[in-house]
Design a protein around this motif. Structure first.
Motif, short mmCIF file in Angstrom:
data_model
loop_
_atom_site.label_atom_id
_atom_site.label_comp_id
_atom_site.label_asym_id
_atom_site.label_seq_id
_atom_site.Cartn_x
_atom_site.Cartn_y
_atom_site.Cartn_z
N ALA A 1 10.34 6.93 -2.38
CA ALA A 1 9.42 6.33 -3.46
C ALA A 1 9.11 6.92 -4.53
O ALA A 1 9.00 6.35 -5.58
CB ALA A 1 8.20 5.82 -2.57
N LEU A 2 8.74 8.21 -4.28
CA LEU A 2 8.26 9.03 -5.62
C LEU A 2 9.42 9.03 -6.72
O LEU A 2 9.12 9.04 -7.84
CB LEU A 2 8.29 10.55 -5.12
CG LEU A 2 6.78 10.74 -4.50
CD1 LEU A 2 6.60 12.48 -4.24
CD2 LEU A 2 5.56 10.52 -5.35
N ASN B 1 -1.11 11.67 1.87
CA ASN B 1 -0.70 10.19 2.10
C ASN B 1 0.61 10.13 2.82
O ASN B 1 0.65 9.13 3.69
CB ASN B 1 -0.03 9.90 0.55
CG ASN B 1 -1.40 9.36 -0.31
OD1 ASN B 1 -2.24 8.75 0.34
ND2 ASN B 1 -1.02 9.15 -1.72
N LYS C 1 1.38 8.46 -7.48
CA LYS C 1 1.60 9.82 -7.52
C LYS C 1 2.70 10.26 -8.69
O LYS C 1 2.76 11.04 -9.41
CB LYS C 1 2.24 10.34 -6.27
CG LYS C 1 2.17 11.70 -5.97
CD LYS C 1 1.01 12.36 -5.88
CE LYS C 1 0.91 13.73 -6.59
NZ LYS C 1 -0.55 13.98 -6.84
N ASP D 1 1.03 4.14 -2.79
CA ASP D 1 0.96 5.38 -2.68
C ASP D 1 1.79 6.35 -3.71
O ASP D 1 1.17 7.16 -4.32
CB ASP D 1 0.93 5.82 -1.17
CG ASP D 1 -0.12 5.65 -0.49
OD1 ASP D 1 -1.19 5.46 -0.95
OD2 ASP D 1 0.10 5.30 0.75
N ALA D 2 2.98 6.02 -3.46
CA ALA D 2 4.16 6.78 -4.01
C ALA D 2 4.12 6.65 -5.50
O ALA D 2 4.15 7.44 -6.53
CB ALA D 2 5.31 6.72 -3.64
N LEU D 3 4.02 5.52 -6.19
CA LEU D 3 3.93 4.91 -7.40
C LEU D 3 2.82 5.70 -8.15
O LEU D 3 2.93 6.11 -9.43
CB LEU D 3 3.88 3.52 -7.63
CG LEU D 3 5.27 2.97 -7.30
CD1 LEU D 3 4.98 1.30 -7.15
CD2 LEU D 3 6.57 3.39 -8.15
N ARG E 1 -12.03 9.37 4.25
CA ARG E 1 -11.27 10.67 4.42
C ARG E 1 -12.57 11.77 4.40
O ARG E 1 -13.47 11.44 4.19
CB ARG E 1 -10.64 10.70 2.73
CG ARG E 1 -9.49 10.18 2.62
CD ARG E 1 -8.96 10.38 1.33
NE ARG E 1 -7.60 9.54 1.22
CZ ARG E 1 -6.39 10.03 0.98
NH1 ARG E 1 -6.31 11.17 0.47
NH2 ARG E 1 -5.26 9.10 0.80
N ALA F 1 -8.13 4.95 -2.36
CA ALA F 1 -7.90 5.97 -1.55
C ALA F 1 -7.81 7.25 -2.40
O ALA F 1 -8.66 8.33 -1.91
CB ALA F 1 -6.88 6.01 -0.69
N VAL F 2 -7.44 7.10 -3.77
CA VAL F 2 -7.24 8.33 -4.63
C VAL F 2 -8.19 8.29 -5.58
O VAL F 2 -7.97 9.05 -6.60
CB VAL F 2 -5.85 8.86 -5.08
CG1 VAL F 2 -5.05 9.44 -3.97
CG2 VAL F 2 -5.32 7.56 -5.70
N GLN G 1 3.96 1.77 -1.02
CA GLN G 1 4.41 1.81 -2.17
C GLN G 1 3.75 2.40 -3.34
O GLN G 1 4.21 3.18 -3.96
CB GLN G 1 5.44 0.66 -2.59
CG GLN G 1 6.63 -0.11 -1.55
CD GLN G 1 7.70 0.86 -1.40
OE1 GLN G 1 7.83 1.90 -2.10
NE2 GLN G 1 8.93 0.40 -1.04
N GLN H 1 0.89 -1.19 -0.14
CA GLN H 1 0.15 0.14 -0.03
C GLN H 1 0.70 1.13 -0.15
O GLN H 1 0.79 2.29 -0.97
CB GLN H 1 -1.01 -0.16 1.21
CG GLN H 1 -1.88 1.12 1.39
CD GLN H 1 -2.70 1.32 2.67
OE1 GLN H 1 -2.16 0.84 3.68
NE2 GLN H 1 -3.87 1.87 2.75
#
Ligand code: ATP
Ligand code: ATP
Ligand code: RIP
Ligand code: MG
Ligand code: MG
Lengths: 343, 524, 316, 343
Positions: D313-314, D62, C207, C203-205, D186, C232-233, C201, C199
């Motif tokens: 991670a980004l 996040n 984005k 989140d960032a991917l 949320r 979630a998004v 990881q 989860q």
């Protein structure tokens, strides 16, 4: 306030230390826990054909072999904890050393001695650097070595390419020298595994070292009252760096032993060993606050954990129940120590 | 200033801690074979000046010359190499190490194999300790020793350095008269062999006895320098404080009220006895309200242990006899209960038992009386501030801000914080264990005055002290303890220091017993 | 891979069935050495063995958990040898480190059944497992043929670095999608087999990667974690999620497919049932078993999920 | 004893704090590390169409969501560390609570409130028992909670039968009430995850509590000098038990949040979280020796770790290199704190 001086020798008399034997026993109070667990193990041991499986020579050798790596690490950890520090990186350094030995000997075809020496040196330097960060910059060792854990683990993964490096023995290319294999074997009529021997040697050396060296006084002083140590001219910074270096060195020694026992160096080796090692030290009666404790206690603590694991396994206790029992026995062992006369 | 200038010359020394100027333009010198007393109020800068000389404090202004050579020490080791040793005011020993290991810490004796030569270290430290008048097993861990014994160990340690300059920062604050006398012998011996000694003490009567010269610091500056044998104590004190002070509280008013505390044949049998601890073995005494009762005794007579028992911190075990407070029998099991009964306690070692050194003055002052500054567990900050400012004023605390760490206060002022904390609980009975250890004369007078005032309001005080003049001067009555029993009781109106001392030491038999026990236990 | 080396010792089929077989009247203690029960897949393996063993009254199965530590697993096996068990089932944490001790047991005459991950050499009685390269390749084919024939962007969530299935599932997958150059793995990350890591990881991917068509996770828990992150998004509909394991339990992948969170998952057989069957053959029937038995994987998608779940887990 | 009193300046006046702003800044020195990492994150953030991905609202949401569980645990851990203890059981208690919520609501069909309350109570009691063992028997908390870790993990495995318990929502049997699902959603226009809200509420409550309560003074006193605290009348034993109970309570709260975020309660949830939580506390400037530190620092520490994980991670950094970078940044953040004026 006339010349009473002669009469007033005053001062508390040095009383005969009440019950010298009991006191001595209590000094090695961690041995109590070990003994209790040992006796319990005999009682609860499964039997086959009248033989008590737990105390068969083979099994006892297994018990010690199984804790030899944790034991070696725990001895280095004892030093660190004695100066009031902690080293969370030991498990990762073990992994790094295991990978290092495997890669150097198998992939790079290094000889036994140079490979082992380089790996030991890496552990030493890694530890020393952590010592520098905590002693000279003044960062809490918990944080330094938590970072060190990640760094060592990352390095191990990169060095190994992410996979375990298998070790085969022989003279050919991509084979480790036979002399290395010896470290994993048994001696004294096939009874005593070499790792046990290494553990024993390290333990005895550490005990003797702590008894006879000035360095050990310095180490206890740094852990017991750092300011007093500094004022007495103890080279506090140097002591700290040396202690972390020793701990790193012993962790990498354990890593070499690990690699040879498992015929492989894997970057994931030693995950979580730091907690086992710390547990051995603390069960062995060393205070996490520093300044108080002994290597003998640590050895007893490590053996206690080993015996406990072994007897639970021999009885095939469900692994979940094992967790509960281990938890309770650890608390009980620690509680037992509280019975010693107030310190 | 020329006379003894040979050995040490400090000129223009300045040292600043944050907003506090601890030393300012100080010129100080010491000659070989000279005992130079350094006097001043708490916080005057005595320790700081000497920490500079001994290499403990390294960033300062001004210059230091040793034998005419300018030096700047990088640490205590450098200073020791130059022959300068210091006995620190706060006993800096390693509790887990043995006496011998502490004495030789950092300079362990070696065998030919380069291992530590324990036997020689034991032997030599035993000899050193005997020289300063105490027989102690050098193998005992220092953490087990009484405060006074620890002080003797630090003295032995300093002497063993064979220094040319020996700085003694309040070496006698935990010692009773007899050990002090013994120490003076040692000092005289050292002086004869040419050692220069700096002697810091708040016990005025000692100065005239040992010092050749005295220098007074006030607010970090030198006020005067004089020959102590030529000035009266009152004059010295006036120089220190800057005003005349009546040093002793001398009017024990007979105006005492009802019986406040009665202790009947109190004895404690610890379940796990500690070597060297002297729990009550049958003590009876009374304190009336408005009365100040002293507790006298030799090192280890059991004064501390009695006070601890009354305060509810006796070791686990059986307790016999009775403690009766205002007619009701009580048996406090922990300090909270004692406090709830209206009993307050000021422990003798403020650093280990009194203060959180790195917490603020405020936090340390109010910790025992928190419930009174708010409701429902919420603290009204203004009330606690007011209370601690008031207390600071009452005790004439010398400090910067209430938020400052209490550890940055001078020793005497730290003591006042512990004292003030207990006063804020508004006790009926106050147990004081060496309450003026390290407190300057001015502050002592304040404390005595305060005690008198409180007694006037009906407070009862039980005061253990190693300073006989204090006991005689402050108390209405003194109970003498020996080996955990009360052996005598004197009214201070008609007895003197000699009586107390004689009772404290008892018959030859006791002395003999002590000595024999030593022979058995201390044998190599 | 680490297949460059070979065992030194000669192979003697010591742990053959003849010695240990006492027929139907015998009582047998079987030791099961599990690498790590903290992984749902492996917990299920134990559960399957336990369930199958209930059907064989002569069997008494003991379980040990090595908690992902090779050294601990060596000790577990040694303890079984001390107890003189009649048969060893082992799912090794890693091949090489367990080889020697498995051989030791085998040389002592204890039949050994190896599950899931292999040991080296052939000092064991039989191996039963899946083929991770093949599973990866099935997943790749499914993507290439069914999901993204026109090409598209893939995010790969890998298992724990250093674990063999991780490398093999990656390799099989990559090889299978190679055929279509328009399919690209645009990002990957390590989720360590764990749901919450998957989860975080993801989140960032999400984005960093604006267009994602398929998330290929090396196991179902990570795929579920990725799904939760996308949800979630509000982007869960944009992409398909693939997992591996397909455990027939309420928190397993088959249910996730049935309930529409995952598009597909691939069975990674635990072989628990098969292991007990093999044990029975050796101990009770005095027969022999195949040296290597590779069970095929099965694609689970919306169509067959409910049916297969009912088959594999009739009780719920 | 004349009336000299008036002349002697009574108590130095409380001076205006010299350089108030700088001092205040330094009091929150852990914020420095966070700021530095935050700025670095912006600089190194990947961009898309000119937008800096890192600071987009939903990425920041996040980041905080990802650390909310660790953050909640770390707040309880702060209390424990402030009294000079440590709690290694938090991760396992989280797992136990996650399993508990799932089993109670899904398998036993309990309602939302009773289930949550029971789970919180379990955490509280579990923590309190550990407090009893360390405060009353006097065993080092490291050992007590290491045992607690094993016991909680064992209980979670037994309770769940070893497998994760999936949570589906609805009114039917074997479905958790919809009200529970809300915890995972949320709010504020779909921007702020509820777990973040819970974290924020807990953090603010803890900060306020530490500022105004008498209890907090006791807590700092116990950590600063236990003996002095006891002699000052602080109920040391009670404070310790309460602190461990609070820590257990918060760990189980985190477990509930965990379960609802992952729609599952698994006995293996939270493995290793204790180290992350301790890292957040220590990076936040709280001393492991006790008596010094703040919840605000801990929150900053947790966010720092979250930002760090997120930016790595980004940028899709290789996971091995990530380990190295994380290690180095953690040390650097800790080193930065040493820059504060001498304490
Ligand atoms: N480490 C420190 N940090 C801040 N201030 C300090 C520090 N050490 C000393 N001070 C301050 O410097 C001043 C001088 O202190 P010092 O300890 O030298 O006094 P002293 O004369 O030895 O007093 P006492 O008789 O009480 O021992 C005091 O105001 C003290 O608060
Ligand atoms: N050998 C020892 N081991 C452990 N604790 C001790 C020992 N000796 C003394 N104590 C304790 O240490 C504290 C300090 O002792 P202390 O220095 O007050 O003795 P003292 O003041 O010289 O003599 P007195 O007993 O008359 O007060 C007391 O709490 C005492 O009970
Ligand atoms: O999920 C499984 C993982 O836990 C195991 O270790 O390897 C196979 C995977 O499918
Ligand atoms: Mg001083
Ligand atoms: Mg005393």
């Amino acid at each position: 306030m006339t010349d009473l001086q002669d009469k007033t020798v005053a001062a508390t008399p040095v009383e005969k230390s009440a019950g010298g034997v009991v006191a001595t026993l209590f000094r090695f109070q961690s041995v109590f826990g070990l003994l209790a667990v040992f006796i319990a193990a005999i009682i609860f041991s499964p039997r086959k054909d009248g033989e008590i499986l737990f105390i068969s020579a083979d099994n006892l050798a297994n018990v010690v072999r199984a804790v030899s790596e944790i034991g070696i690490i725990a001895i280095g950890m004892t030093f660190v904890i004695l100066i009031g520090g902690i080293d969370l990186s030991v498990g990762a350094v073990l992994g790094l050393a295991a990978v290092g030995s495997a890669v150097l000997m198998v992939e790079n075809d290094w000889g036994f001695l140079p490979a082992v020496l380089l790996v030991l040196a890496i552990g030493l330097v890694f530890g020393a650097l952590q010592g520098v960060a905590t002693a000279m910059i003044g960062i809490q060792s918990f944080i330094v070595t938590l970072a060190g854990l990640q760094i060592a683990r990352g390095l191990a993964r990169i060095w190994s390419g992410g996979q375990g490096v298998a070790i085969a023995y022989g003279d050919g290319p991509n084979e480790a020298p036979e002399s290395f294999a010896i470290l994993g074997e048994r001696t004294f009529g096939g009874l005593v595994p070499i790792p046990v021997l290494i553990f024993a040697v390290v333990a005895i050396a550490a005990v003797v070292f702590l008894r006879v060296s000035a360095f050990s006084r310095h180490l206890y002083a740094v852990g017991g009252n750092e300011k007093a140590a500094r004022l007495s001219g103890v080279p506090v910074v140097r002591v700290k760096i040396a202690v972390f270096a020793i701990c790193g060195l012993l962790a990498s020694l354990a890593g070499i032993v690990h690699a040879v026992q498992l015929n492989q160096g894997s970057p994931n080796d030693g995950i979580g060993y730091e907690l086992d090692a710390i547990a051995a030290v603390v069960i062995g009666g060393t205070s996490l606050a520093g300044g108080r404790g002994s290597v003998a206690g640590t050895v007893a603590g490590a053996l206690l954990l080993g015996v406990l694991n072994n007897i639970l396994a021999l009885n095939n206790i469900d692994s979940n129940i094992q967790l509960l029992i281990k938890g309770l026995v650890i608390v009980a062992a620690a509680a037992l120590q509280r019975l010693r006369p107030a310190s | 200033m020329a006379e003894g200038a040979g050995l040490v010359r400090m000129s223009g020394i300045g040292k600043r801690y944050g907003g506090v100027q601890a030393c300012r333009e100080v010129d100080f010198s010491l000659g070989a074979g000279e005992v130079h007393a350094l006097l001043g109020e708490n916080g005057a800068g005595k320790s700081t000046l000497m920490k500079i000389l001994s290499g403990d404090v390294t960033d300062y202004d001004g210059t230091i010359e040793i034998n005419g050579e300018p030096v700047h020490f990088g640490g205590p080791t450098d200073a020791q190499a130059a022959g300068i040793a210091m006995i620190h005011q706060e006993l800096d020993l390693v509790p887990g190490l043995s006496v011998a290991d502490n004495v030789f810490l950092g300079r362990e004796l070696r065998t030919k194999l380069h291992t530590v030569d324990r036997r020689r270290m034991d032997r030599e430290s035993r000899a050193l300790l005997e020289r300063s008048g105490v027989k102690l097993d050098p193998r005992r861990p220092v953490g087990e020793l009484r405060v006074g014994e620890q002080q003797l160990v630090t003295i032995a340690k300093a002497i063993s350095l064979d220094a040319r300059v020996l700085i003694m920062d309040e070496p006698t604050s935990a010692l009773t008269t007899s050990e002090v006398e013994r120490l003076f012998d040692v000092i005289r011996e050292l002086r004869r062999s040419g050692v220069g000694i700096v002697y810091i003490s708040h016990r005025m009567e000692e100065i005239a006895k040992v010092a050749d010269r005295a220098t007074v610091l006030r607010n970090g500056q030198i006020v005067t320098s004089f020959d102590p044998r030529k000035l009266s104590t009152a004059e010295v004190v006036e120089a220190m404080v800057g005003r005349p002070v009546q040093t002793m509280f001398t009017t024990p008013d007979a105006d005492t009220g009802d019986e406040l505390l009665r202790v009947d044949n109190l004895a404690v049998k610890a379940r796990r006895p500690r070597p060297g601890r002297r729990d009550p073995e049958g003590i009876s005494l009374t304190v009336r309200s408005g009365e100040i009762v002293g507790l006298a005794g030799l090192l280890g007579a059991g004064r501390t242990e009695l006070l601890e028992t009354l305060y509810g911190v006796a070791p686990a075990g059986t307790q016999t006899g009775r403690i009766v407070l205002q007619g009701k029998e009580i048996r406090p099991r922990r300090p909270r209960q004692a406090l709830a009964h209206g009993i307050g306690f000021v422990p003798e070692d403020r650093r280990t038992s009194g203060l959180v050194l790195f917490h603020s003055i405020l936090a340390n002052t109010v910790v025992s009386s928190l419930p009174s500054y708010g409701r429902l567990g919420v603290i009204a900050r203004r009330m606690e501030r007011t209370a601690s400012v008031r207390m600071a004023g009452r005790l004439r605390l010398k400090f910067g801000r209430l938020q400052d760490e209490v550890g940055t206060l001078s020793g005497g002022n730290q003591q006042k914080v512990v004292f003030g904390r207990m006063l804020l609980t508004e006790p009926k009975l106050l147990l004081l264990d060496e309450p003026t250890r390290g407190v300057d004369v001015g502050a002592k007078a304040e404390i005595y005055r305060l005690l008198g005032e409180l007694a006037g309001q009906g407070l009862g005080v039980l005061l253990a002290s190693s300073e006989l003049p204090e006991l005689i001067g402050v108390c209405d009555r003194v109970v003498v303890l020996r080996d955990g029993r009360d052996v005598a009781s004197f009214s201070t109106a008609d007895s003197g220091e000699g009586d107390l001392l004689a009772a404290a030491m008892g018959e030859g038999a006791t002395f003999e017993k002590l000595f024999t026990a030593e022979e058995v236990g201390g044998a190599q | 891979g680490c297949g460059t080396t070979s065992e030194r010792t000669a192979d003697t089929p010591a742990g053959d069935s003849s010695k240990s077989c006492k027929g139907a009247d015998g009582k047998y203690t079987i030791g099961m050495s599990q690498a790590n029960v903290a992984e749902p897949y492996r917990q299920r393996m134990d559960d399957d063995i336990r369930a199958a063993a209930v059907e064989v009254p002569q069997f008494d199965v003991k379980f040990a958990d090595a908690a992902q530590d090779n050294a601990k697993q060596v000790a577990d096996v040694e303890n079984y040898i001390t107890q003189q068990i009649d048969l060893l089932i082992i799912s090794p944490n890693e091949a090489k480190p367990l080889t020697a001790v498995v051989k030791k047991a085998y040389d002592k005459g204890i039949p050994v059944i190896v599950l899931d991950r292999k040991v080296e050499g052939d000092a064991f009685t039989g191996f039963i497992g899946g083929d991770n390269v093949q599973i990866g390749s099935e997943a790749g084919k499914y993507v290439a043929e069914k999901l993204l024939p026109q090409g598209g962007n893939i995010v790969e969530l890998k298992g724990l670095a250093g674990a063999t299935p991780q490398a093999e599932r990656h390799q099989g997958f990559v090889d299978a999608i190679k055929a279509n150059p328009k399919i690209k793995i645009v990002a990957d990350a390590s989720g360590d087999w764990l749901r919450e890591k998957g989860q975080a990881q993801m989140d960032a991917l999400l984005k960093a990667t604006p267009k994602i068509d398929v998330v290929y996770a090396h196991n179902d828990p990570m795929a579920e974690g990725a799904y939760l992150a996308a949800k979630a998004v509000g982007r869960e509909k944009e992409m398909k999620f693939l997992g591996i394991d397909a455990l027939p339990i309420p928190s397993g992948g088959i249910k996730a497919v049935e309930q529409g969170r995952l598009s597909a998952t691939f069975t990674y057989p635990t072989n628990g049932k098969e292991a007990i069957a093999a044990a029975k053959k050796i101990l009770v029937d005095c027969g022999t078993i195949e040296k290597s038995q590779i069970l095929p994987t099965r694609l689970i998608d919306k169509e067959n999920a409910a049916k297969i779940y009912a088959e594999e887990n009739p009780t719920g």
